[in-house]
Design a protein around this motif. Structure first.
Motif, PDB file in Angstrom:
ATOM      1  N   VAL A 116     -43.021-116.087  68.007  1.00 22.64           N
ATOM      2  CA  VAL A 116     -42.959-114.794  67.329  1.00 22.64           C
ATOM      3  C   VAL A 116     -44.349-114.310  66.961  1.00 22.64           C
ATOM      4  CG1 VAL A 116     -42.120-113.574  65.286  1.00 22.64           C
ATOM      5  CG2 VAL A 116     -40.634-115.211  66.457  1.00 22.64           C
ATOM      6  N   LYS A 119     -46.145-112.990  69.964  1.00 17.10           N
ATOM      7  CA  LYS A 119     -45.612-111.694  70.380  1.00 17.10           C
ATOM      8  C   LYS A 119     -46.164-110.586  69.483  1.00 17.10           C
ATOM      9  CE  LYS A 119     -41.232-113.297  72.402  1.00 17.10           C
ATOM     10  NZ  LYS A 119     -41.433-112.741  73.750  1.00 17.10           N
ATOM     11  N   PHE A 120     -46.246-110.863  68.192  1.00 19.84           N
ATOM     12  CA  PHE A 120     -46.768-109.856  67.265  1.00 19.84           C
ATOM     13  C   PHE A 120     -48.236-109.574  67.551  1.00 19.84           C
ATOM     14  CE2 PHE A 120     -48.751-108.300  63.415  1.00 19.84           C
ATOM     15  CZ  PHE A 120     -47.832-107.382  62.935  1.00 19.84           C
ATOM     16  N   ARG A 202     -38.078-106.317  68.054  1.00 19.07           N
ATOM     17  CA  ARG A 202     -39.440-106.122  68.569  1.00 19.07           C
ATOM     18  C   ARG A 202     -40.141-107.425  68.925  1.00 19.07           C
ATOM     19  NH1 ARG A 202     -40.736-100.688  67.507  1.00 19.07           N
ATOM     20  NH2 ARG A 202     -39.676 -99.846  65.666  1.00 19.07           N
ATOM     21  N   PHE A 203     -39.933-108.480  68.119  1.00 23.33           N
ATOM     22  CA  PHE A 203     -40.809-109.649  68.211  1.00 23.33           C
ATOM     23  C   PHE A 203     -40.102-110.969  68.527  1.00 23.33           C
ATOM     24  CE2 PHE A 203     -42.655-106.751  64.935  1.00 23.33           C
ATOM     25  CZ  PHE A 203     -43.683-106.261  65.718  1.00 23.33           C
TER      26      PHE A 203
END
Length: 249
Positions: A116, A119-120, A202-203
């Motif tokens: 995560v 990805k952010f 989103r993440f």
């Protein structure tokens, strides 16, 4: 996935930052400077406001309220920051708190935290500023400001430290809120729940344990599709997890 981050500065915020930012164009020439903010899959919008904790104290608190979830970040400042530093601090606090929501909810495992975070950090997130006040979202920012000043008055303090600011934000974000949807219908929701939905979408792609309708296996549903329901109807716990604790060395 690429999406844009829009920071909408209230008059107080624009004056404090000495920000010369454009206004959102108005298709009909009305409501100039008070256009509604709409978060969707391609854009996330934050209404940004600032209060001085006490008159002439030189101590401030930034309130950033996300438009879809009404999720509020409370960030204390001893003075006026550079614009880039403020942007980075909002992003850092947002990342820490969305990670906290994912872990505490049980939607991701501890082993998935680094995925995560990457990805952010890797997503292309252009930032735009506008001088604008969405009056509906600003109402939540003003309410949060009242929480801050009341807390300081009760405690006799001059400013919140970071831990108190985070704890107060988590407290506020567990209260049910309401807003109008695009059709003018009143919706009732919890900010923590909506922010969790947004963050997972989103993440956390590829990390979903359950299957969701209209969604690829392993992904979380798009919360901006009107047919999809939110994950639950209960406030989230207030345990705090720091993103930095999980970052690869």
């Amino acid at each position: 996935m690429q999406f844009t981050i829009l920071f909408s500065a209230s008059k107080a915020m624009a004056k404090w930052l000495k920000l010369d930012a454009p206004r959102i164009p108005s298709p009909d020439g009305k409501r100039i400077g008070t256009q509604p903010l709409i978060t969707n899959a391609q854009k996330i919008c934050w209404q940004c406001h600032v209060i001085e904790n006490r008159p002439r104290s030189g101590l401030y608190t930034v309130l950033a309220v996300e438009a879809f979830s009404r999720y509020t970040l409370i960030i204390p400042y001893p003075g006026r920051p550079r614009l880039e530093d403020l942007e980075n601090e909002i992003l850092r606090r947002w990342a820490n708190e969305l990670l906290n929501l994912m872990i505490v909810s049980g939607e991701i495992d501890e082993a998935d935290v680094d995925v995560v975070i990457e990805k952010f950090l890797e997503l292309d997130k252009p930032i735009d500023w506008v001088s604008n006040t969405d009056l509906s979202v600003q109402g939540h920012a003003s309410d949060a400001g009242k929480w801050v000043t009341d807390t300081l008055y009760q405690d006799g303090g001059a400013a919140l430290d970071d831990d108190r600011a985070i704890a107060l934000g988590l407290h506020i974000n567990q209260f049910k809120k309401k807003s109008k949807d695009a059709n003018g219908k009143i919706e009732h929701f919890y900010p923590m729940e909506r922010m969790l939905d947004d963050a997972l979408f989103r993440f956390a792609s590829g990390l979903a344990k359950d299957r969701y309708e209209q969604t690829r296996r392993g992904d979380f549903p798009n919360p901006f599709l009107p047919t999809l329901e939110t994950i639950n109807n209960e406030p989230m716990p207030s345990n705090v997890v720091q993103m930095a604790n999980y970052r690869h060395k």
